[in-house]
Design an enzyme around this catalytic site. Sequence first.
Site, PDB file in Angstrom:
ATOM      1  CD  GLU A 146     -19.752  47.303  31.853  1.00 45.21           C
ATOM      2  OE1 GLU A 146     -20.136  48.319  32.664  1.00 45.21           O
ATOM      3  OE2 GLU A 146     -20.777  46.762  31.501  1.00 45.21           O
ATOM      4  CG  HIS A 149     -21.862  52.141  32.094  1.00 41.49           C
ATOM      5  ND1 HIS A 149     -23.035  52.891  32.012  1.00 41.49           N
ATOM      6  CD2 HIS A 149     -22.304  50.926  31.721  1.00 41.49           C
ATOM      7  CE1 HIS A 149     -23.976  51.953  31.664  1.00 41.49           C
ATOM      8  NE2 HIS A 149     -23.618  50.902  31.208  1.00 41.49           N
ATOM      9  CG  HIS A 180     -22.819  59.048  32.220  1.00 48.29           C
ATOM     10  ND1 HIS A 180     -24.162  58.288  32.296  1.00 48.29           N
ATOM     11  CD2 HIS A 180     -23.320  60.397  32.343  1.00 48.29           C
ATOM     12  CE1 HIS A 180     -25.137  59.122  32.355  1.00 48.29           C
ATOM     13  NE2 HIS A 180     -24.629  60.256  32.527  1.00 48.29           N
TER      14      HIS A 180
END
Length: 675
Positions: A465, A468, A471
């Site tokens: 996670e 992510h 990102h």
Amino acid sequence: MTNPLLSDWTTPFELPPFDLISDDDYSPAVDAALAEARANIAEITANAGAPTFGNTIEALELAEETLSRVLGAFYGMAGADSNEKREALQREFAPKLSAYGSEVSENKELFARIEAVWDARDDLDLTDEQQRVLMLTRRGFVRSGAQLEGAEADALREVKSRLSVLGTEFTQNLLADEREWFLKLEGDDLAGLPDFVIATAKAAGEEKDAGGPVVTLSRSLIVPFLQFSERRDLRQKAYEAWAARGANGGKTDNRGIAAETLKLREKRAGLLGYDSFADFKLETEMAGTPKAVRELLMRVWEPAKAAAESDAEVLKRMLHADGWDGPLEAWDWRFYSEKRRKELHDLDEAELKPYLQLDRMIDAAFACANRLFGLEFAPIEGPVYHPDVRLWDVTRDGAHVAVFMGDYFARGSKRSGAWCTAMRSQKRLGGDERPLVLNVCNFAKPEAGKPALLSYDDARTLFHEFGHALHQMLSDVTYESISGTSVARDFVELPSQLYEHWLEVPEVLSEFAIHADTGEPMPEDLLQRVLAATTYDMGFQTVEYVASALVDLGFHDGPAPADPMQKQAEILEDIGMPHAIRMRHATPHFAHVFAGDGYSSGYYSYMWSEVMDADAFAAFEETGDPFDPGVAKLLEETVLSSGGSVDAAELYTAFRGRLPGVEALLKGRGLDKAA
């Protein structure tokens, strides 16, 4: 009194003022934000000037700023800390937001302006990013039905509205089943359970006010219970309750919702001119076609199934040696696999877990991000939606990059699973906005005064996670519509799955895997045993995942089944699903696919991205340094900062020089010898 959602947020870093917001504030705020958005759309269409990129596309990008801010705060909180009022609001908002979305996508004057800009694109001196935003905007309108007229447009609007309602109902039914079921444990019910499982069960019992330890349907509790409980009857009872989520009859049963959802998706695809919903959905993904997806999944399925069936024979012999006749069952697999892991690798979850403290694993994720990308994380205070939520200011070279929020513990008000969301996305148009990024997990909350301990799978989830989150945090684009994780679905898992690899870098575990009681680092021999066991039981893990992906694809690649449960059974029989393994997500609790359109026809995307992540980490390995600064810089410049500003295949090729094959994935999962 002024609605705090609609006022200027004077909080640190303009965090949502959760300390001032009441549940009663959300509905009027959404209504006001929708009215503002509609007025902004009307202003675009009323513009007497010729359509330009600025007065049409950029104006559309800015039209919903207030709505995005309000919904970012609401939905960021609602999935992680629900209550009856918030669930009612979700049901209220679903048709409202669907209706607004249909209004915009069906607005002929607006689409005519977009088409005019599109037709003139070669003469507008647009940047590459602007060309991409224009293409994606037009494509989104077309795929939303902008070119439909009359009865077909009306039908599509009704389909989308109903789908939004069904997705909300599916999620809330699943949460209700997970929240309401628990199994009390007393006396010899605790046989075989390590201290950390008993402590977690006691903490869960306190939350449920059950007067003693309980097993709940939280993965962080039920999985270790299935691994260690010597009571086969209780393992069966707990497993069957876990498998039956969403299929218990009554008002929370999701089987009818799944059937209706699939019919409506088929109708939606047909109205838009596609042969199937899978054809519609995959058109914008890297895979492109259902055929390409099926070929990848079956290439992995065969060696995974062979490995799983070989493992099943060993586990069955262990079952029979314990005096149980008959076949190995799904509630037996984790129990005997845990015993076998100890035999093969001298690795015991109870021995390992004290070294995987939550706070130390958070520090490890931050430290890797610092070494790779120069990011620094400082704890800050600010308003949060739940006392468990933690905040960090993320900086680089002294400059603010993002605010990171972590919500790590399971509770009855939180839906299952783990996810990353941006309450606010990065963009430069209309002002430089830095992201507010939330990671939500469901780790077992410890007893008061005790450190939170993770399983190795939990630690991997935390790194996933956080990948992510990186990102989102490292995004560097002008337009919010292509910011952060706004990429092809089968590309979005690349940064998250790639980041998991750094958990397995020996020096990371050596530094951060510190025993909760003794303060000693993980011994070298244990570290080596952990790393040697990373592909242990990979046949099981791959089979349960790929089976779910094949069922998802089968649901959408052709006529919608009248009975999804029968279709699920047929697909599993056709691929030869091993008896003792179930789908990771059976249809009635397959939230990835039925809570919304996000992963529908797209659950395969984890595997598609894994083909890339195995190859991408090899770029670091080839230098001999998992933190090689040159490779890290190239990864950020190509993949992590670009959002959806460039086609996903082009981004990956810019990083690696080519697209990868499936071989690295099979090797990484230890399945290359079974292929």
